[in-house]
Design a protein around this motif. Structure first.
Motif, PDB file in Angstrom:
ATOM      1  N   ARG A 103       0.717  -1.209  -0.119  1.00  0.00           N
ATOM      2  CA  ARG A 103       0.039  -0.064   0.092  1.00  0.00           C
ATOM      3  C   ARG A 103       0.900   1.271  -0.046  1.00  0.00           C
ATOM      4  O   ARG A 103       2.030   1.326   0.695  1.00  0.00           O
ATOM      5  CB  ARG A 103      -1.048   0.124   1.200  1.00  0.00           C
ATOM      6  N   GLY A 104       0.204   2.169  -0.340  1.00  0.00           N
ATOM      7  CA  GLY A 104       1.081   3.538  -0.190  1.00  0.00           C
ATOM      8  C   GLY A 104       0.947   4.103   1.110  1.00  0.00           C
ATOM      9  O   GLY A 104       0.148   3.452   1.897  1.00  0.00           O
ATOM     10  N   VAL A 143      -4.304   1.115  -2.606  1.00  0.00           N
ATOM     11  CA  VAL A 143      -3.599   0.797  -3.914  1.00  0.00           C
ATOM     12  C   VAL A 143      -4.474   0.962  -4.994  1.00  0.00           C
ATOM     13  O   VAL A 143      -5.718   1.172  -4.956  1.00  0.00           O
ATOM     14  CB  VAL A 143      -3.283  -1.062  -3.917  1.00  0.00           C
ATOM     15  N   PRO A 144      -3.934   1.328  -6.114  1.00  0.00           N
ATOM     16  CA  PRO A 144      -4.457   1.491  -7.320  1.00  0.00           C
ATOM     17  C   PRO A 144      -5.154   0.394  -7.783  1.00  0.00           C
ATOM     18  O   PRO A 144      -4.534  -0.836  -7.632  1.00  0.00           O
ATOM     19  CB  PRO A 144      -3.510   2.266  -8.269  1.00  0.00           C
ATOM     20  N   ALA A 145      -6.414   0.589  -8.184  1.00  0.00           N
ATOM     21  CA  ALA A 145      -7.279  -0.561  -8.812  1.00  0.00           C
ATOM     22  C   ALA A 145      -7.661  -0.210 -10.417  1.00  0.00           C
ATOM     23  O   ALA A 145      -8.380   0.873 -10.621  1.00  0.00           O
ATOM     24  CB  ALA A 145      -8.487  -0.769  -8.006  1.00  0.00           C
ATOM     25  N   ILE A 146      -7.085  -0.716 -11.241  1.00  0.00           N
ATOM     26  CA  ILE A 146      -7.429  -0.522 -12.550  1.00  0.00           C
ATOM     27  C   ILE A 146      -8.721  -1.385 -13.140  1.00  0.00           C
ATOM     28  O   ILE A 146      -8.828  -2.655 -12.712  1.00  0.00           O
ATOM     29  CB  ILE A 146      -6.232  -1.051 -13.678  1.00  0.00           C
ATOM     30  N   ASP A 176      -8.553   0.267  -0.275  1.00  0.00           N
ATOM     31  CA  ASP A 176      -7.881   0.033   0.698  1.00  0.00           C
ATOM     32  C   ASP A 176      -8.334  -1.497   0.962  1.00  0.00           C
ATOM     33  O   ASP A 176      -9.216  -2.093   0.306  1.00  0.00           O
ATOM     34  CB  ASP A 176      -8.228   0.906   2.018  1.00  0.00           C
ATOM     35  N   ASP A 177      -8.017  -1.998   2.099  1.00  0.00           N
ATOM     36  CA  ASP A 177      -8.287  -3.396   2.420  1.00  0.00           C
ATOM     37  C   ASP A 177      -9.833  -3.712   2.393  1.00  0.00           C
ATOM     38  O   ASP A 177     -10.260  -4.689   1.858  1.00  0.00           O
ATOM     39  CB  ASP A 177      -7.754  -3.930   3.799  1.00  0.00           C
ATOM     40  N   GLU A 178     -10.488  -2.846   3.062  1.00  0.00           N
ATOM     41  CA  GLU A 178     -11.993  -3.468   3.215  1.00  0.00           C
ATOM     42  C   GLU A 178     -12.870  -3.130   1.693  1.00  0.00           C
ATOM     43  O   GLU A 178     -13.599  -3.727   1.497  1.00  0.00           O
ATOM     44  CB  GLU A 178     -12.709  -1.977   4.147  1.00  0.00           C
ATOM     45  N   ALA A 179     -12.157  -1.889   1.002  1.00  0.00           N
ATOM     46  CA  ALA A 179     -12.790  -2.005  -0.308  1.00  0.00           C
ATOM     47  C   ALA A 179     -12.548  -3.084  -1.500  1.00  0.00           C
ATOM     48  O   ALA A 179     -13.389  -3.604  -1.747  1.00  0.00           O
ATOM     49  CB  ALA A 179     -12.111  -0.608  -1.133  1.00  0.00           C
ATOM     50  N   GLY A 193       2.342  -6.597  -6.143  1.00  0.00           N
ATOM     51  CA  GLY A 193       1.297  -6.687  -5.250  1.00  0.00           C
ATOM     52  C   GLY A 193       0.901  -5.137  -4.792  1.00  0.00           C
ATOM     53  O   GLY A 193       0.274  -4.816  -3.817  1.00  0.00           O
ATOM     54  N   ASP A 194       1.333  -4.241  -5.638  1.00  0.00           N
ATOM     55  CA  ASP A 194       0.948  -2.967  -5.634  1.00  0.00           C
ATOM     56  C   ASP A 194      -0.159  -2.473  -6.461  1.00  0.00           C
ATOM     57  O   ASP A 194      -0.502  -1.048  -6.574  1.00  0.00           O
ATOM     58  CB  ASP A 194       2.170  -1.904  -5.460  1.00  0.00           C
ATOM     59  N   THR A 195      -0.744  -3.275  -7.442  1.00  0.00           N
ATOM     60  CA  THR A 195      -1.625  -2.695  -7.988  1.00  0.00           C
ATOM     61  C   THR A 195      -2.678  -3.889  -8.315  1.00  0.00           C
ATOM     62  O   THR A 195      -2.431  -5.053  -8.292  1.00  0.00           O
ATOM     63  CB  THR A 195      -1.287  -2.192  -9.517  1.00  0.00           C
TER      64      THR A 195
END
Length: 136
Positions: free
Chosen positions: A20-21, A26-29, A45-48, A90-92
């Motif tokens: 995570r930043g 984290v960016p989600a495409i 975030d984790d919950e999203a 693991g960052d996107t």
């Protein structure tokens, strides 16, 4: 996690893989599952991510409103989740969706329709103009 978000129910094994930043996001495409069209970029975030994985609908964290939003709840332009993957670092997050209606808040099909900086570039040398073999 973002400072306002509640504790997450995200699987701890998945959470451990996320990079995570500083803001916990984290960016989600979002990509159209059948055509490969890139639709938009949101933040999770984790919950999203947990909600996206468990509900079948894309849930994002709104950085401007500091709240969760489910794509399409107000616009009707729903994203039905087909698959979710992490990139190699693991960052996107890549979410392949079946997009109903416009993905962009402007009403465009994608967030990348209006401001194309380069289109159909096909250099004759097989590479990007000015690039050397060590650059590629």
């Amino acid at each position: 996690m973002t400072s306002m978000s509640p504790p997450s129910s995200l699987d701890p094994e998945i959470a451990a893989r996320l990079k995570r930043g500083a803001d916990g996001l984290v960016p989600a495409i979002a990509q159209q599952y059948d055509t490969g069209e890139v639709l938009m970029l949101g933040w999770m975030d984790d919950e999203a991510l947990h909600r996206t994985l468990t509900t079948g609908r894309c849930t994002y964290w709104s950085r401007s409103r500091q709240e969760y939003w489910v794509k399409g709840d107000t616009s009707g332009h729903v994203q039905h989740v087909r698959s979710v993957a992490l990139d190699c670092d693991g960052d996107t997050v890549l979410v392949k969706v079946d997009q109903v209606g416009a993905a962009c808040h402007t009403g465009d099909r994608t967030c990348f329709d209006a401001d194309v900086l380069l289109k159909d570039a096909h250099p004759t040398d097989g590479g990007v103009s000015g690039a050397t073999a060590s650059d590629q």
